[in-house]
Design an enzyme around this catalytic site. Structure first.
Site, PDB file in Angstrom:
ATOM      1  N   ASP A 195      82.757 158.932  75.199  1.00  0.00           N
ATOM      2  CA  ASP A 195      81.854 159.033  74.051  1.00  0.00           C
ATOM      3  C   ASP A 195      80.865 157.871  73.987  1.00  0.00           C
ATOM      4  O   ASP A 195      79.751 158.032  73.491  1.00  0.00           O
ATOM      5  CB  ASP A 195      82.662 159.076  72.751  1.00  0.00           C
ATOM      6  CG  ASP A 195      83.552 160.297  72.669  1.00  0.00           C
ATOM      7  OD1 ASP A 195      83.026 161.402  72.848  1.00  0.00           O
ATOM      8  OD2 ASP A 195      84.759 160.138  72.449  1.00  0.00           O
TER       9      ASP A 195
ATOM     10  N   HIS B 149      88.240 163.271  67.372  1.00  0.00           N
ATOM     11  CA  HIS B 149      88.251 164.043  68.616  1.00  0.00           C
ATOM     12  C   HIS B 149      86.842 164.182  69.173  1.00  0.00           C
ATOM     13  O   HIS B 149      86.514 163.596  70.199  1.00  0.00           O
ATOM     14  CB  HIS B 149      88.894 165.406  68.369  1.00  0.00           C
ATOM     15  CG  HIS B 149      89.074 166.243  69.609  1.00  0.00           C
ATOM     16  ND1 HIS B 149      89.023 165.729  70.891  1.00  0.00           N
ATOM     17  CD2 HIS B 149      89.316 167.578  69.758  1.00  0.00           C
ATOM     18  CE1 HIS B 149      89.226 166.696  71.762  1.00  0.00           C
ATOM     19  NE2 HIS B 149      89.401 167.824  71.110  1.00  0.00           N
TER      20      HIS B 149
ATOM     21  N   HIS C  50      91.426 155.007  74.372  1.00  0.00           N
ATOM     22  CA  HIS C  50      91.765 156.414  74.598  1.00  0.00           C
ATOM     23  C   HIS C  50      93.269 156.562  74.585  1.00  0.00           C
ATOM     24  O   HIS C  50      93.993 155.673  75.049  1.00  0.00           O
ATOM     25  CB  HIS C  50      91.185 156.886  75.938  1.00  0.00           C
ATOM     26  CG  HIS C  50      91.130 158.375  76.081  1.00  0.00           C
ATOM     27  ND1 HIS C  50      92.226 159.127  76.432  1.00  0.00           N
ATOM     28  CD2 HIS C  50      90.114 159.249  75.876  1.00  0.00           C
ATOM     29  CE1 HIS C  50      91.881 160.404  76.465  1.00  0.00           C
ATOM     30  NE2 HIS C  50      90.613 160.512  76.139  1.00  0.00           N
TER      31      HIS C  50
END
Length: 451
Positions: free
Chosen positions: A388, A297, A337
């Site tokens: 990210d 996460h 994702h």
């Protein structure tokens, strides 16, 4: 009552679903295309049935007010299930929306690109909480109150001083947020105004916790928070002991905007589950910090930066490095994702920021590494980068240590967590799904002497 369009196949009904297990198994395997919509509360508070649909496809609905449907769909033999709750719509929210096919993220109706370009983090926090962007006077009052709550209670600072220097920053943050409740007289008060005040305190004090711990573990004294300036400005000041430049402040502020909310992700769902029990805000936020600590996460950007540093230390060619990892069946963090089927819109914004920061520093290597990796992954896998992948090098170029990256994620996402709690409590229903039992049955106890 089963609500169907003319396009609804016969096997989509409750009995047909249970009879045609092969079709149902296929349905469960493809929930990203056929969304199961499970909305809570099949019965109203007055005991009367209410219409709550279960969506299996864009054209297929079950009416959860139908007792027969509810009974069949909640038996242990029911075939409707989703690993990781993928595709399941558990509740309704007005806070944010993700269109995974278009690569679009909106907060309260505003596109993330528009907010990143034209709104500060404080404005976005206000928007998520109240549904509208603030007027100047409202923003001034809100920002002033946040600034007044920045200082930590002395026992929390003492706790940070006693914390091992090698402790995981997210574990420290989780513990400190939980401990804050001990020094808030309103911690267990559930009135709406008190919850807004607590949301302000938590959001204002998390940056102070992160900066103080980072300095203490480096044998430096914490820097007291400023009584002026934005949250981005104050955090960078407390972290580094000097006022940040305008470019660094603006970049960090945009990073906070981009991470403020993102649908019903794992940590936000955690917050709402805890909140639905009518536990306190500190419990819910500390639980969310714990969920965000998980590498699937919140920890991916840290792993991305470690990969980039490894490439740099070895003098490796990024393209060859990535192909070697793929050949070895190793995961490349920062790609793919659960929701997006195209490039994460936040990643597109941060990619530009990585380039601008690299140009400002006169060293383009981080931008060049990420560009080559992006091109290689697109060519080899067709998988797009997520937020990210570019947030890691962005934070690193702002002078943040990689193990602090996830705490910055938490700092920003606290805006979403607390807004979701306020929304949950405005019309609360205990979140309590069911599990399908797949264990043994009809067993009897053997006397212990005979086992």
């Amino acid at each position: 009552m089963l609500l169907c369009s003319e396009k609804t196949p016969a096997w989509a009904g409750p009995r047909g679903l249970l009879q045609k297990r092969s079709r149902a198994d296929s349905l469960n395997a493809g929930l990203s295309q056929h969304t199961a919509c499970l909305r809570p509360c099949p019965f109203g508070r007055d005991g009367h049935a209410v219409s709550i649909p279960l969506r299996l496809s864009p054209h297929t609905f079950f009416d959860m007010a139908d007792q027969e449907s509810v009974t069949e769909l909640t038996t242990d033999k029911a075939s409707i299930k989703a690993r990781g709750l993928e595709g399941v719509i558990a509740l309704e929210s007005e806070l944010s929306s993700i269109d995974g096919d278009k690569g679009q993220l909106i907060y309260r109706g505003y596109d993330i690109h528009d907010l990143a370009d034209h709104a500060s983090f404080e404005e976005v926090v206000y928007l998520l909480r109240h549904g509208e962007l603030p007027a100047q006077s409202e923003l001034d009052d809100f920002s002033s109150h946040l600034r007044s709550e920045r200082a930590l209670p002395a026992p929390i600072l003492n706790l940070l001083r006693e914390t091992p220097a090698d402790a995981h920053p997210m574990a420290v943050l989780r513990t400190a947020v939980s401990a804050l409740a001990l020094y808030d007289e309103e911690a267990d008060t559930m009135e709406e105004a008190a919850n807004h005040r607590k949301a302000d305190r938590i959001l204002a004090q998390i940056p102070t916790i992160i900066a103080a711990f980072d300095r203490l573990r480096k044998d430096k004294e914490p820097v007291a928070p400023l009584d002026h300036g934005s949250m981005a400005h104050n955090f960078l000041y407390m972290l580094n002991g000097e006022k940040p430049g305008a470019a660094a402040e603006d970049t960090f502020d945009v990073c906070l905007v981009l991470h403020a909310d993102h649908g019903l992700n794992a940590s936000t769902f955690t917050s709402r589950v805890i909140g639905s029990t009518l536990s306190d805000m500190y419990s819910a936020v500390s639980g969310s910090v714990g969920a965000l600590k998980g590498r699937l996460h919140g920890g991916a950007n840290q792993e991305v930066m470690r990969m980039l540093l490894d490439i740099d230390a070895k003098g490796a060619d990024p393209t060859s490095y990535i192909r070697d990892r793929l050949d070895a069946d190793e995961r490349v963090m920062g790609f793919g994702h659960r929701v997006y089927n195209t490039m994460d819109p936040r990643a597109a914004i941060l990619r530009t920021m990585v380039k601008e920061l690299s140009e400002e520093a006169g060293d383009m290597k981080w931008y060049e590494y990420t560009t080559k990796i992006h091109e290689t992954m697109t060519e080899e896998t067709g998988i797009d980068p997520n937020v990210d992948f570019f947030s890691g090098p962005t934070y690193y170029q702002l002078g943040l240590d990689p193990d602090l990256f996830t705490t910055i994620f938490a700092l920003s996402r606290t805006a979403g967590w607390t807004a979701h709690l306020l929304e949950q409590w405005a019309d609360n229903r205990l979140i309590r799904p069911r599990a399908q039992y797949v264990g043994a049955r009809d067993r009897t106890v053997t006397p212990i002497a005979e086992r």
